[in-house]
Write an enzyme that holds these catalytic residues in place. Structure first.
Site, short mmCIF file in Angstrom:
data_model
loop_
_atom_site.label_atom_id
_atom_site.label_comp_id
_atom_site.label_asym_id
_atom_site.label_seq_id
_atom_site.Cartn_x
_atom_site.Cartn_y
_atom_site.Cartn_z
N HIS A 13 0.88 -1.20 0.00
CA HIS A 13 0.00 0.00 0.00
C HIS A 13 0.90 1.23 0.00
CE1 HIS A 13 -3.97 1.94 1.23
NE2 HIS A 13 -3.11 2.94 1.07
N HIS A 15 1.64 5.34 -1.64
CA HIS A 15 1.28 6.54 -2.41
C HIS A 15 2.54 7.11 -3.06
CE1 HIS A 15 -2.85 6.79 -0.88
NE2 HIS A 15 -2.33 6.27 0.21
N LYS A 109 -9.08 -0.15 -6.04
CA LYS A 109 -9.08 0.44 -4.70
C LYS A 109 -10.34 1.27 -4.50
CE LYS A 109 -7.64 2.21 -0.75
NZ LYS A 109 -6.53 3.12 -0.57
N HIS A 148 -10.37 1.35 1.61
CA HIS A 148 -10.14 2.29 2.72
C HIS A 148 -11.40 2.25 3.57
CE1 HIS A 148 -8.44 6.22 4.40
NE2 HIS A 148 -9.56 5.98 5.06
N HIS A 182 -4.68 -0.71 5.56
CA HIS A 182 -4.15 0.04 6.71
C HIS A 182 -5.06 -0.01 7.92
CE1 HIS A 182 -6.89 2.96 5.02
NE2 HIS A 182 -6.08 3.30 4.05
N ASP A 254 1.45 2.52 3.49
CA ASP A 254 0.60 3.72 3.33
C ASP A 254 1.46 4.98 3.39
OD1 ASP A 254 -1.68 5.18 2.85
OD2 ASP A 254 -2.38 5.14 4.91
#
Lengths: 349, 349
Positions: A13, A15, A109, A148, A182, A254
């Site tokens: 995970h 970004h 996602k 999420h 997460h 994350d």
């Protein structure tokens, strides 16, 4: 000197953002990870085959390994291979579209609308009938659903309140692989035993901090993230399944970079930047608990089993040599900025 | 235009700080309040008669009303009189000392050690035997005890966990007037009915915000305070007793200025700055609930009854004319900076 070798570490995970930020952070992940699941919450979000391909190409460009052939996205001449596992931003998609994009994506996602950075185009209600065609197609095509999982309720309750959505989805789509991303609560940990098709990623920072670290002393904007760090008993529950490398949990950092002025500001953006320090801190943590032997499963083997993937070879050797974390990487302040970790990366093969 | 007049508004919990900050903020409180209970957590804390007198003199100097005669601390020629009600930082004091300082102080303020800004010299354990001589002397001399009631536990639990200390003190010293300062929880509200000698102050910001406002969307450093804002049901409980002007509750702003660079920083200091906008925002709030008639009791009459004080005359007239809050007062960012409140101060007599 104690050393520990990790094979094919994976960040399930991540970004990577876009533009200058992408150029700053992508090489940091590529240095120590074999691959990462790349989140699609760009502006605008990644929702088409062309978006996915173009974003993947920008990632390779940022890594200095431009694609030689547009038809072969995976070809590269760089020995330090890093695989960006691409995701599509959940919308109600037609089966035909999903079939066409299947080979370009790793997963879809799902964000509840407005729940975190750049998630405005997410799902505004969990209407089973509206979602059914998409989720049935994903099941049939074996496309995992990454979620999420937060409601728009009180910040400390958002994840726990979301559990009934997980239950609804997991029970209605038993062949769909669903990953609770997460996770931050004991409630989510407890869900792992309830449904065979429910899995979870856990970040580094949620293994280490609670709300006390964010707002118990001075307020620490660089530890502010979504979902927010929870109570001590929640952290304990996460730590327990991570340290034992529970077969349904995977490491997902994350890691979410923001420029310093967006963190130390009147309205501070959510996200903790951990990618370049994650393996070192995980070694230190697992070593402290005498569980180093389980780290390989947590940072790679479990993900390989759950998703049925075979990452490119990468061998990362760490040692218990102190490592002082830089104050910044580019314009991004990492977790533990300026502090010294007990473990460092010795070598990457 | 609707108007509402408040007589002798009192701020029963205020941080005026020292030096340049004192010069910035003291006149802002003096403009709209008749008086305020001034917190003693300076560096070093206010612990002697000389400290109290010198601090009071610095406050008057900051207000442009220097004392003409050291023997008469209350004498001033300024029509806009503002009474700083001085407090002593709790330590174990001898009765002789308390007798000597009695006329210079309004109350003694107790901080658990390290619990908030400049509280390092506070009480590190609530040992009844160690505290008994001081508290018995305070009882006898009718010196109220004001308490920052938090344990060093998990940040969301600290106030609720402190309730047994309130119970121990209230039951062991039934003649001691004990004020639970800046309460933030339903647990503290419920305590008001349990002991006749327990009272409470409530801030403006805890009537308006929960943790959601601090860390539910972007993180808002200017809303970060100690005790931290709690859950929605806690705010509801506070609002209920404030709006009905429960006779045991008083307004205390806990207005706590920090320079902007200490709020929008890597480690953000705790405190919300509300003094110059408090009466306007309280009028708006009480008006919204149709309870304007109770505001006088909440901001003055209850405190007069509880403490038996007669403040200097001041009449503050507000109207429902919009008021845009300045971005800063000096170098301090207030609550609602740049936003428009529904009520403004028309006139002060």
């Amino acid at each position: 000197m104690k050393t520990h070798t990790l094979l094919m570490p994976l960040d399930m995970h991540l970004h990577l953002r876009d533009g200058v930020m992408l150029e700053t952070v992508a090489p940091l992940s590529a240095y120590s990870f074999s691959g990462a699941v790349v989140m699609p919450n760009l502006v605008p979000p990644v929702t088409t085959k062309e978006d996915v391909q173009a974003y993947k190409e920008r990632i390779f460009t940022a890594l200095g390994t431009p694609l030689s052939d547009e038809d072969d996205l995976f070809e590269t001449t760089n020995a330090d291979y890093f695989e960006p596992m691409m995701t599509l931003f959940y919308q109600h998609y037609e089966r035909d579209f999903l079939e066409e994009v299947r080979d370009d994506i790793f997963a879809v996602k799902l964000y509840p609308a407005g729940i975190t950075t750049n998630s405005e185009g997410g799902v505004s209600s969990f209407d089973l009938d509206a979602m059914r065609p998409t989720l049935e197609a994903m099941s049939a095509l074996e496309i995992p659903l990454l979620i999420h999982g937060e409601t728009d309720g009180f910040v400390m309750d958002r994840e726990a309140e979301f559990m009934n959505v997980y239950e609804m989805l997991a029970s209605n789509f038993p062949d769909l692989k669903i990953v609770m991303e997460h996770i931050t609560t004991k409630a989510a940990v407890d869900m792992l035993e309830q449904y065979p098709n429910l899995y979870a990623t856990i970040t580094l920072h949620h293994l280490l901090i609670t709300l006390d670290d964010v707002a118990g002393g001075l307020m620490r904007p660089h530890l502010f993230c979504k979902p927010i760090a929870k109570r001590p008993e929640d952290r304990e529950a996460l730590l327990e399944v991570a340290l034992e490398a529970h077969p349904k949990v995977m490491f997902g950092s994350d890691s979410a970079p923001h420029p310093q002025h967006k963190k130390e500001a009147c309205g501070c953006a959510a996200g903790v930047f951990t990618a370049p320090i994650a393996l070192q801190a995980l070694c230190e943590l697992f070593d402290q608990y005498g569980k180093l032997e389980n780290l390989q499963a947590f940072v790679s083997d479990n993900a390989q089993s759950i998703y049925g993937i075979c990452p490119e070879f990468k061998e990362v050797t760490l040692s218990d040599t102190p490592f002082t974390v830089p104050a910044k990487y580019g314009d991004v302040v990492p977790m533990f900025a300026g502090e010294t970790l007990g473990w460092s990366i010795e070598d990457v093969l």
